[in-house]
Design an enzyme around this catalytic site. Structure first.
Site, PDB file in Angstrom:
ATOM      1  N   HIS A   1      -5.592  -2.272  -6.491  1.00  0.00           N
ATOM      2  CA  HIS A   1      -6.614  -1.251  -6.218  1.00  0.00           C
ATOM      3  C   HIS A   1      -6.334  -0.001  -7.040  1.00  0.00           C
ATOM      4  O   HIS A   1      -5.325   0.063  -7.744  1.00  0.00           O
ATOM      5  CB  HIS A   1      -6.720  -0.954  -4.727  1.00  0.00           C
ATOM      6  CG  HIS A   1      -5.512  -0.347  -4.085  1.00  0.00           C
ATOM      7  ND1 HIS A   1      -4.298  -0.985  -4.024  1.00  0.00           N
ATOM      8  CD2 HIS A   1      -5.328   0.856  -3.471  1.00  0.00           C
ATOM      9  CE1 HIS A   1      -3.420  -0.212  -3.389  1.00  0.00           C
ATOM     10  NE2 HIS A   1      -4.015   0.917  -3.060  1.00  0.00           N
TER      11      HIS A   1
ATOM     12  N   HIS B   1      -5.618   3.257  -6.438  1.00  0.00           N
ATOM     13  CA  HIS B   1      -4.793   4.415  -6.074  1.00  0.00           C
ATOM     14  C   HIS B   1      -3.699   4.665  -7.123  1.00  0.00           C
ATOM     15  O   HIS B   1      -3.141   3.720  -7.684  1.00  0.00           O
ATOM     16  CB  HIS B   1      -4.171   4.222  -4.682  1.00  0.00           C
ATOM     17  CG  HIS B   1      -5.161   4.457  -3.576  1.00  0.00           C
ATOM     18  ND1 HIS B   1      -4.993   3.974  -2.299  1.00  0.00           N
ATOM     19  CD2 HIS B   1      -6.339   5.135  -3.570  1.00  0.00           C
ATOM     20  CE1 HIS B   1      -6.029   4.345  -1.545  1.00  0.00           C
ATOM     21  NE2 HIS B   1      -6.853   5.044  -2.297  1.00  0.00           N
TER      22      HIS B   1
ATOM     23  N   ASP C   1      -0.684   5.434  -7.190  1.00  0.00           N
ATOM     24  CA  ASP C   1       0.655   4.837  -7.076  1.00  0.00           C
ATOM     25  C   ASP C   1       0.647   3.319  -7.280  1.00  0.00           C
ATOM     26  O   ASP C   1       1.634   2.642  -6.978  1.00  0.00           O
ATOM     27  CB  ASP C   1       1.295   5.213  -5.726  1.00  0.00           C
ATOM     28  CG  ASP C   1       0.471   4.766  -4.534  1.00  0.00           C
ATOM     29  OD1 ASP C   1      -0.769   4.707  -4.643  1.00  0.00           O
ATOM     30  OD2 ASP C   1       1.066   4.447  -3.481  1.00  0.00           O
ATOM     31  N   HIS C   2      -0.467   2.806  -7.812  1.00  0.00           N
ATOM     32  CA  HIS C   2      -0.533   1.377  -8.164  1.00  0.00           C
ATOM     33  C   HIS C   2      -0.939   1.176  -9.627  1.00  0.00           C
ATOM     34  O   HIS C   2      -0.902   0.064 -10.129  1.00  0.00           O
ATOM     35  CB  HIS C   2      -1.503   0.642  -7.229  1.00  0.00           C
ATOM     36  CG  HIS C   2      -1.017   0.643  -5.807  1.00  0.00           C
ATOM     37  ND1 HIS C   2      -0.440  -0.442  -5.210  1.00  0.00           N
ATOM     38  CD2 HIS C   2      -0.966   1.634  -4.882  1.00  0.00           C
ATOM     39  CE1 HIS C   2      -0.064  -0.130  -3.973  1.00  0.00           C
ATOM     40  NE2 HIS C   2      -0.377   1.130  -3.755  1.00  0.00           N
TER      41      HIS C   2
ATOM     42  N   HIS D   1      -8.966  -0.786   2.975  1.00  0.00           N
ATOM     43  CA  HIS D   1      -8.134   0.334   2.516  1.00  0.00           C
ATOM     44  C   HIS D   1      -8.899   1.081   1.422  1.00  0.00           C
ATOM     45  O   HIS D   1      -9.064   2.293   1.463  1.00  0.00           O
ATOM     46  CB  HIS D   1      -6.805  -0.214   2.017  1.00  0.00           C
ATOM     47  CG  HIS D   1      -5.881   0.797   1.420  1.00  0.00           C
ATOM     48  ND1 HIS D   1      -5.272   1.774   2.162  1.00  0.00           N
ATOM     49  CD2 HIS D   1      -5.454   0.983   0.140  1.00  0.00           C
ATOM     50  CE1 HIS D   1      -4.508   2.519   1.369  1.00  0.00           C
ATOM     51  NE2 HIS D   1      -4.608   2.058   0.130  1.00  0.00           N
TER      52      HIS D   1
ATOM     53  N   ASP E   1      -2.011  -2.641  -0.584  1.00  0.00           N
ATOM     54  CA  ASP E   1      -1.913  -1.781   0.606  1.00  0.00           C
ATOM     55  C   ASP E   1      -2.823  -2.246   1.744  1.00  0.00           C
ATOM     56  O   ASP E   1      -3.285  -1.439   2.548  1.00  0.00           O
ATOM     57  CB  ASP E   1      -2.285  -0.336   0.232  1.00  0.00           C
ATOM     58  CG  ASP E   1      -1.235   0.322  -0.634  1.00  0.00           C
ATOM     59  OD1 ASP E   1      -0.190  -0.308  -0.888  1.00  0.00           O
ATOM     60  OD2 ASP E   1      -1.453   1.471  -1.074  1.00  0.00           O
TER      61      ASP E   1
ATOM     62  N   HIS F   1       4.303  -1.401  -0.431  1.00  0.00           N
ATOM     63  CA  HIS F   1       5.251  -0.340  -0.035  1.00  0.00           C
ATOM     64  C   HIS F   1       6.361  -0.856   0.865  1.00  0.00           C
ATOM     65  O   HIS F   1       6.175  -1.823   1.609  1.00  0.00           O
ATOM     66  CB  HIS F   1       4.522   0.767   0.747  1.00  0.00           C
ATOM     67  CG  HIS F   1       3.590   1.584  -0.084  1.00  0.00           C
ATOM     68  ND1 HIS F   1       3.977   2.747  -0.720  1.00  0.00           N
ATOM     69  CD2 HIS F   1       2.278   1.398  -0.405  1.00  0.00           C
ATOM     70  CE1 HIS F   1       2.940   3.259  -1.373  1.00  0.00           C
ATOM     71  NE2 HIS F   1       1.897   2.462  -1.206  1.00  0.00           N
TER      72      HIS F   1
HETATM   73 ZN   LIG Z   1      -3.426   2.535  -1.666  1.00  0.00          ZN
END
Ligand SMILES: [Zn+2]
Length: 241
Positions: free
Chosen positions: A54, A56, A58-59, A112, A131, A169
């Site tokens: 996805h 975001h 942090d990905h 999400h 996530d 995570h």
């Molecule tokens: Zn995320």
């Protein structure tokens, strides 16, 4: 199929897939480039695919630099094509892509975020679910709805029970606190807690989990219905994480 877990940022995991030292590799959700480049170097791997579950930050944070340094091809959901840097190929539910000679199935698992997908390797029995599903937990609803997330979690729960679950995570210890706060005193949870402490005390990841473990212990998968699930997810929002 070998899976290397690369810790990144605060508590993210980047997953590097390869068959043999010196061969080609695929990376999933590179939140940053440097730890991936170091691992590629260490194992003499050449990166040819980047997969994003996805959009975001942090990905996807490592996409640009990895593409610049390796020329790897970036895949993500069709929904996210315009908001993921360097994205080249869009994927939809039921699509397949070749990963190091094995066919990976694409599952759309919104909730999400709307464009969230998972990569399922049926032969190797692996699922990379970003996530959406965490060990003992699930993602927050940012763009979708509780109902969409509930359906997506059940989509994942329907996979074979021996499928290994690779989440985005390291949240397992925090999630365990929440599960215990709900009053779960089962033997299965106690055994899980002992195993988890042993891994974490050695500095090892808690992941991967398995679909069987999550169906047994994860309160979000055990919720009886959507109302039950929604109550739990809202309760978790104020519990933290
Ligand atoms: Zn995320």
């Amino acid at each position: 199929m070998k899976v290397e877990l690369i810790p990144a940022l605060k508590d993210n995991y980047v997953y590097l897939l390869y068959e043999k030292i010196g061969g080609p590799a695929t990376v999933i959700d590179p939140s940053e480039a440097n730890p991936v480049l170091e691992k590629l170097d260490e194992l003499s791997l050449s990166l040819n695919k980047i997969l994003n579950t996805h959009h975001h930050f942090d990905h996807i944070g490592g996409n640009e630099e990895l593409v610049k340094k390796t020329g790897a091809h970036v895949y993500c959901s069709t929904y996210d094509l315009n908001r993921i840097p360097e994205a080249q190929s869009g994927l939809k539910d039921g699509d397949h892509i070749d990963l190091l000679g094995e066919s990976a199935n694409i599952l759309e698992i919104p909730g999400h975020t709307m464009g969230h997908i998972a990569f399922w390797l049926a032969k190797s029995k692996l699922i990379f679910c970003g996530d959406t599903l965490f060990s003992l937990g699930c993602g927050r609803v940012f763009e979708g709805s509780l109902e969409l997330l509930w359906k997506s979690l059940h989509h994942l729960a329907a996979l074979p029970e021996d499928t290994m679950v690779y989440c985005g995570h390291e949240y397992t210890e925090a999630n365990l606190k929440f599960v215990k706060s709900l009053g779960d005193e089962s033997v299965e949870l106690s055994t899980f807690e002992v195993d988890l402490a042993a891994k974490r005390n050695l500095g090892r990841p808690s992941l991967p989990s398995s679909i069987k473990t999550e169906k047994t212990l994860n309160p979000f998968l055990r919720a009886k219905n959507l109302a039950d699930f929604s109550r739990l997810r809202i309760q978790k929002d104020s519990f933290g994480a």
